[in-house]
Design an enzyme around this catalytic site. Structure first.
Site, PDB file in Angstrom:
ATOM      1  N   GLY A  46      47.870  44.585  25.182  1.00 25.45           N
ATOM      2  CA  GLY A  46      46.391  44.609  25.977  1.00 25.45           C
ATOM      3  C   GLY A  46      45.447  43.696  25.297  1.00 25.45           C
ATOM      4  O   GLY A  46      45.327  43.362  24.097  1.00 25.45           O
ATOM      5  N   GLN A  51      37.545  40.104  22.577  1.00 21.14           N
ATOM      6  CA  GLN A  51      38.582  39.773  21.586  1.00 21.14           C
ATOM      7  C   GLN A  51      38.437  38.467  21.669  1.00 21.14           C
ATOM      8  O   GLN A  51      39.011  37.649  20.617  1.00 21.14           O
ATOM      9  CB  GLN A  51      39.708  40.673  21.748  1.00 21.14           C
ATOM     10  CG  GLN A  51      39.961  42.083  21.433  1.00 21.14           C
ATOM     11  CD  GLN A  51      41.132  42.674  21.662  1.00 21.14           C
ATOM     12  OE1 GLN A  51      41.546  43.007  22.837  1.00 21.14           O
ATOM     13  NE2 GLN A  51      41.782  42.684  20.505  1.00 21.14           N
ATOM     14  N   CYS A  92      45.958  46.852  16.700  1.00 19.62           N
ATOM     15  CA  CYS A  92      45.244  46.003  17.650  1.00 19.62           C
ATOM     16  C   CYS A  92      45.407  44.447  17.360  1.00 19.62           C
ATOM     17  O   CYS A  92      45.342  44.061  16.046  1.00 19.62           O
ATOM     18  CB  CYS A  92      43.759  46.312  17.532  1.00 19.62           C
ATOM     19  SG  CYS A  92      42.475  45.547  18.071  1.00 19.62           S
ATOM     20  N   LEU A  93      45.254  43.706  18.102  1.00 20.25           N
ATOM     21  CA  LEU A  93      45.238  42.277  18.075  1.00 20.25           C
ATOM     22  C   LEU A  93      44.285  41.916  17.164  1.00 20.25           C
ATOM     23  O   LEU A  93      44.245  40.884  16.404  1.00 20.25           O
ATOM     24  CB  LEU A  93      45.492  41.463  19.314  1.00 20.25           C
ATOM     25  CG  LEU A  93      46.665  41.632  19.833  1.00 20.25           C
ATOM     26  CD1 LEU A  93      46.545  40.917  21.331  1.00 20.25           C
ATOM     27  CD2 LEU A  93      48.050  41.182  19.297  1.00 20.25           C
ATOM     28  N   HIS A 134      42.019  52.231  24.961  1.00 21.12           N
ATOM     29  CA  HIS A 134      41.882  51.327  23.793  1.00 21.12           C
ATOM     30  C   HIS A 134      41.120  50.159  24.345  1.00 21.12           C
ATOM     31  O   HIS A 134      39.966  49.703  23.632  1.00 21.12           O
ATOM     32  CB  HIS A 134      43.138  50.949  23.183  1.00 21.12           C
ATOM     33  CG  HIS A 134      43.031  49.928  22.217  1.00 21.12           C
ATOM     34  ND1 HIS A 134      43.504  50.218  20.747  1.00 21.12           N
ATOM     35  CD2 HIS A 134      42.822  48.681  22.289  1.00 21.12           C
ATOM     36  CE1 HIS A 134      43.399  48.946  20.061  1.00 21.12           C
ATOM     37  NE2 HIS A 134      43.013  48.150  20.972  1.00 21.12           N
ATOM     38  N   GLU A 135      41.525  49.413  25.356  1.00 19.01           N
ATOM     39  CA  GLU A 135      40.891  48.280  25.716  1.00 19.01           C
ATOM     40  C   GLU A 135      39.265  48.485  26.229  1.00 19.01           C
ATOM     41  O   GLU A 135      38.626  47.722  26.337  1.00 19.01           O
ATOM     42  CB  GLU A 135      41.699  47.571  26.827  1.00 19.01           C
ATOM     43  CG  GLU A 135      43.170  46.900  26.465  1.00 19.01           C
ATOM     44  CD  GLU A 135      42.992  46.500  24.980  1.00 19.01           C
ATOM     45  OE1 GLU A 135      42.007  45.519  24.815  1.00 19.01           O
ATOM     46  OE2 GLU A 135      44.093  46.375  24.413  1.00 19.01           O
ATOM     47  N   HIS A 138      36.994  48.702  23.549  1.00 22.62           N
ATOM     48  CA  HIS A 138      36.546  47.332  23.387  1.00 22.62           C
ATOM     49  C   HIS A 138      35.399  46.616  24.071  1.00 22.62           C
ATOM     50  O   HIS A 138      34.584  46.084  23.551  1.00 22.62           O
ATOM     51  CB  HIS A 138      37.653  46.080  23.498  1.00 22.62           C
ATOM     52  CG  HIS A 138      38.687  46.133  22.350  1.00 22.62           C
ATOM     53  ND1 HIS A 138      38.441  45.879  20.998  1.00 22.62           N
ATOM     54  CD2 HIS A 138      40.268  46.412  22.264  1.00 22.62           C
ATOM     55  CE1 HIS A 138      39.348  45.661  20.279  1.00 22.62           C
ATOM     56  NE2 HIS A 138      40.516  46.203  20.833  1.00 22.62           N
TER      57      HIS A 138
END
Length: 166
Positions: A46, A51, A92-93, A134-135, A138
């Site tokens: 995701g 991000q 997480c990225l 999660h997304e 963000h």
């Protein structure tokens, strides 16, 4: 399409709330296409627009529960229903190499718009429900590290159960 740089923890943009998308135009389509390519290249599941430094309410994610996996585009998403609870390992990225246990719903329903502004709802279980939550966090300026109950050593976990990390 182009790869975008993924911001990492410490960048103030990750802590800011994203603005609602109101124009469904070529610029939005380019952003979504770039995010898709960036996610595919990253190996993640995701990616939210903050991000990549864009404070708009846009998410792309892989629905790993479909065969083949489907890339899902979410504009102005909101989690409208969730059920169950599971303690899962998450990463997480934007926080590379860091993993920890968080509690997430086992099922979630999201309401969003597509790249053309059409509203839809989508349900997800397991990792997809986890990714919805999660997304969208963000988009409100939150990182998963705020929810971590216990950090884990992924190499040790892999050694113990022989599985690959997510």
């Amino acid at each position: 399409m182009a790869l975008r740089k993924i911001l990492t923890q410490g960048d103030e943009q990750l802590l800011r709330r994203s603005r609602k998308v109101e124009k469904f135009d070529g610029r939005l389509h380019t952003l979504i296409d770039d995010m898709r390519e960036t996610l595919e290249h990253s190996g993640g599941v995701g990616l939210a627009a903050p991000q990549v430094g864009i404070l708009r309410r846009v998410v792309v994610l892989l629905d790993v529960n479909t065969e083949p996996e489907e890339m899902v585009e979410l504009v102005n998403p909101e989690v409208i229903e969730q059920r169950g609870e599971d303690r899962v390992v998450e990463g997480c990225l934007s926080v590379p190499g860091v993993y920890g246990y968080v509690t997430r719903p086992t099922w979630a329903k999201i309401r969003a718009q597509d790249r053309n502004g059409n509203w839809f709802e989508r349900e997800g279980e397991g990792m997809v429900a986890q990714c919805f939550c999660h997304e969208t966090e963000h988009l409100d300026g939150h990182l998963f590290t705020e929810k971590v109950e216990e950090y884990v050593d992924v190499e040790q976990m892999q050694a113990e159960d022989g599985d690959d990390a997510e």
